[in-house]
Design a protein around this motif. Structure first.
Motif, mmCIF file in Angstrom:
data_model
loop_
_atom_site.group_PDB
_atom_site.id
_atom_site.type_symbol
_atom_site.label_atom_id
_atom_site.label_comp_id
_atom_site.label_asym_id
_atom_site.label_seq_id
_atom_site.Cartn_x
_atom_site.Cartn_y
_atom_site.Cartn_z
ATOM 1 N N ALA A 39 0.833 -1.206 0.000
ATOM 2 C CA ALA A 39 0.000 0.000 0.000
ATOM 3 C C ALA A 39 0.862 1.248 0.000
ATOM 4 O O ALA A 39 0.582 2.211 -0.734
ATOM 5 C CB ALA A 39 -0.931 -0.006 1.211
ATOM 6 N N PHE A 40 1.906 1.268 0.813
ATOM 7 C CA PHE A 40 2.760 2.454 0.853
ATOM 8 C C PHE A 40 3.590 2.612 -0.410
ATOM 9 O O PHE A 40 3.932 3.726 -0.790
ATOM 10 C CB PHE A 40 3.663 2.426 2.090
ATOM 11 N N LYS A 41 3.893 1.506 -1.079
ATOM 12 C CA LYS A 41 4.628 1.612 -2.346
ATOM 13 C C LYS A 41 3.731 2.075 -3.492
ATOM 14 O O LYS A 41 4.233 2.566 -4.490
ATOM 15 C CB LYS A 41 5.273 0.271 -2.693
ATOM 16 N N SER A 42 2.424 1.887 -3.362
ATOM 17 C CA SER A 42 1.514 2.283 -4.439
ATOM 18 C C SER A 42 0.627 3.459 -4.022
ATOM 19 O O SER A 42 -0.531 3.522 -4.382
ATOM 20 C CB SER A 42 0.655 1.088 -4.847
ATOM 21 N N ARG A 43 1.200 4.404 -3.275
ATOM 22 C CA ARG A 43 0.425 5.551 -2.809
ATOM 23 C C ARG A 43 -0.077 6.424 -3.944
ATOM 24 O O ARG A 43 -1.075 7.118 -3.805
ATOM 25 C CB ARG A 43 1.250 6.402 -1.856
ATOM 26 N N SER A 44 0.593 6.410 -5.067
ATOM 27 C CA SER A 44 0.155 7.257 -6.181
ATOM 28 C C SER A 44 -1.023 6.653 -6.947
ATOM 29 O O SER A 44 -1.670 7.344 -7.724
ATOM 30 C CB SER A 44 1.321 7.490 -7.143
ATOM 31 N N GLU A 45 -1.312 5.390 -6.724
ATOM 32 C CA GLU A 45 -2.405 4.704 -7.412
ATOM 33 C C GLU A 45 -3.725 4.939 -6.685
ATOM 34 O O GLU A 45 -3.748 5.059 -5.467
ATOM 35 C CB GLU A 45 -2.131 3.202 -7.494
ATOM 36 N N VAL A 49 -5.614 3.043 -0.393
ATOM 37 C CA VAL A 49 -6.084 3.052 0.995
ATOM 38 C C VAL A 49 -6.761 1.727 1.338
ATOM 39 O O VAL A 49 -6.641 1.234 2.463
ATOM 40 C CB VAL A 49 -7.035 4.241 1.226
ATOM 41 N N TRP A 50 -7.449 1.125 0.367
ATOM 42 C CA TRP A 50 -8.130 -0.143 0.621
ATOM 43 C C TRP A 50 -7.133 -1.265 0.864
ATOM 44 O O TRP A 50 -7.377 -2.162 1.669
ATOM 45 C CB TRP A 50 -9.072 -0.493 -0.518
ATOM 46 N N ILE A 51 -5.990 -1.210 0.174
ATOM 47 C CA ILE A 51 -4.942 -2.195 0.428
ATOM 48 C C ILE A 51 -4.396 -2.003 1.839
ATOM 49 O O ILE A 51 -4.152 -2.965 2.571
ATOM 50 C CB ILE A 51 -3.811 -2.075 -0.614
ATOM 51 N N LEU A 52 -4.221 -0.738 2.241
ATOM 52 C CA LEU A 52 -3.720 -0.439 3.583
ATOM 53 C C LEU A 52 -4.690 -0.923 4.657
ATOM 54 O O LEU A 52 -4.277 -1.554 5.639
ATOM 55 C CB LEU A 52 -3.477 1.060 3.721
ATOM 56 N N ILE A 53 -5.984 -0.675 4.462
ATOM 57 C CA ILE A 53 -6.989 -1.114 5.436
ATOM 58 C C ILE A 53 -7.023 -2.637 5.527
ATOM 59 O O ILE A 53 -7.074 -3.202 6.624
ATOM 60 C CB ILE A 53 -8.375 -0.539 5.080
ATOM 61 N N SER A 54 -6.965 -3.299 4.379
ATOM 62 C CA SER A 54 -6.954 -4.759 4.371
ATOM 63 C C SER A 54 -5.713 -5.297 5.079
ATOM 64 O O SER A 54 -5.791 -6.277 5.833
ATOM 65 C CB SER A 54 -7.005 -5.271 2.938
ATOM 66 N N GLY A 55 -4.569 -4.667 4.868
ATOM 67 C CA GLY A 55 -3.341 -5.096 5.529
ATOM 68 C C GLY A 55 -3.395 -4.904 7.030
ATOM 69 O O GLY A 55 -2.967 -5.772 7.796
ATOM 70 N N VAL A 90 -13.221 -8.023 -0.482
ATOM 71 C CA VAL A 90 -13.880 -6.708 -0.569
ATOM 72 C C VAL A 90 -12.875 -5.643 -0.973
ATOM 73 O O VAL A 90 -13.178 -4.772 -1.803
ATOM 74 C CB VAL A 90 -14.563 -6.362 0.777
ATOM 75 N N SER A 91 -11.667 -5.689 -0.416
ATOM 76 C CA SER A 91 -10.674 -4.681 -0.786
ATOM 77 C C SER A 91 -10.275 -4.815 -2.250
ATOM 78 O O SER A 91 -10.070 -3.802 -2.931
ATOM 79 C CB SER A 91 -9.448 -4.775 0.115
ATOM 80 N N MET A 92 -10.184 -6.033 -2.760
ATOM 81 C CA MET A 92 -9.852 -6.206 -4.180
ATOM 82 C C MET A 92 -10.969 -5.676 -5.081
ATOM 83 O O MET A 92 -10.711 -5.076 -6.123
ATOM 84 C CB MET A 92 -9.582 -7.683 -4.494
ATOM 85 N N ILE A 93 -12.219 -5.871 -4.687
ATOM 86 C CA ILE A 93 -13.341 -5.331 -5.458
ATOM 87 C C ILE A 93 -13.308 -3.807 -5.454
ATOM 88 O O ILE A 93 -13.506 -3.158 -6.489
ATOM 89 C CB ILE A 93 -14.682 -5.861 -4.906
ATOM 90 N N LEU A 94 -13.031 -3.219 -4.294
ATOM 91 C CA LEU A 94 -12.978 -1.757 -4.211
ATOM 92 C C LEU A 94 -11.794 -1.192 -4.985
ATOM 93 O O LEU A 94 -11.896 -0.111 -5.573
ATOM 94 C CB LEU A 94 -12.926 -1.323 -2.752
ATOM 95 N N ILE A 95 -10.686 -1.902 -5.015
ATOM 96 C CA ILE A 95 -9.530 -1.449 -5.794
ATOM 97 C C ILE A 95 -9.857 -1.446 -7.271
ATOM 98 O O ILE A 95 -9.559 -0.486 -7.982
ATOM 99 C CB ILE A 95 -8.302 -2.342 -5.510
#
Length: 108
Positions: A39-45, A49-55, A90-95
């Motif tokens: 999530a922190f490596k893909s902050r520009s994408e 945030v959904w990856i961060l929440i899932s993590g 759910v996070s993958m769907i939101l991404i």
């Protein structure tokens, strides 16, 4: 060797449940750490945030599994692995929905 281990697991179901719970606890914890790093490596994408929440949720679930390990091995295994799979899905769907909106906005 494999056959002997599998037969031992069938004969010792409680030991197998304890071992699987411990392994899944560490795997979910490692998955959470890797998702936070991703999530922190893909902050520009969009949708990072959904990856961060899932993590973060995976880290919390992994810690809870390891904290409750010997006592709640029978029911923790199914419940927390199911919760982890639910939040990851759910996070993958939101991404993907965020990426779709991003692509539609870029084409206009």
């Amino acid at each position: 060797m494999r056959c002997t281990c599998r037969l031992w697991e069938l004969g010792n179901i409680l030991g197998a449940a304890l071992t699987l719970t411990l392994v899944f606890g560490w795997v979910i914890l490692a998955q959470g750490v890797l998702e936070v790093i991703a999530a922190f490596k893909s902050r520009s994408e969009p949708g990072w945030v959904w990856i961060l929440i899932s993590g973060i949720l995976a880290i919390i679930l992994g810690i809870l599994i390891l904290y409750q390990w010997p006592i709640g091995a029978a029911w923790l295994l199914g419940v927390f692995v199911g919760i982890n799979l639910l939040f990851t899905g759910v996070s993958m769907i939101l991404i993907t929905s965020g990426l779709r909106r991003f692509r539609l906005g870029a084409e206009v």
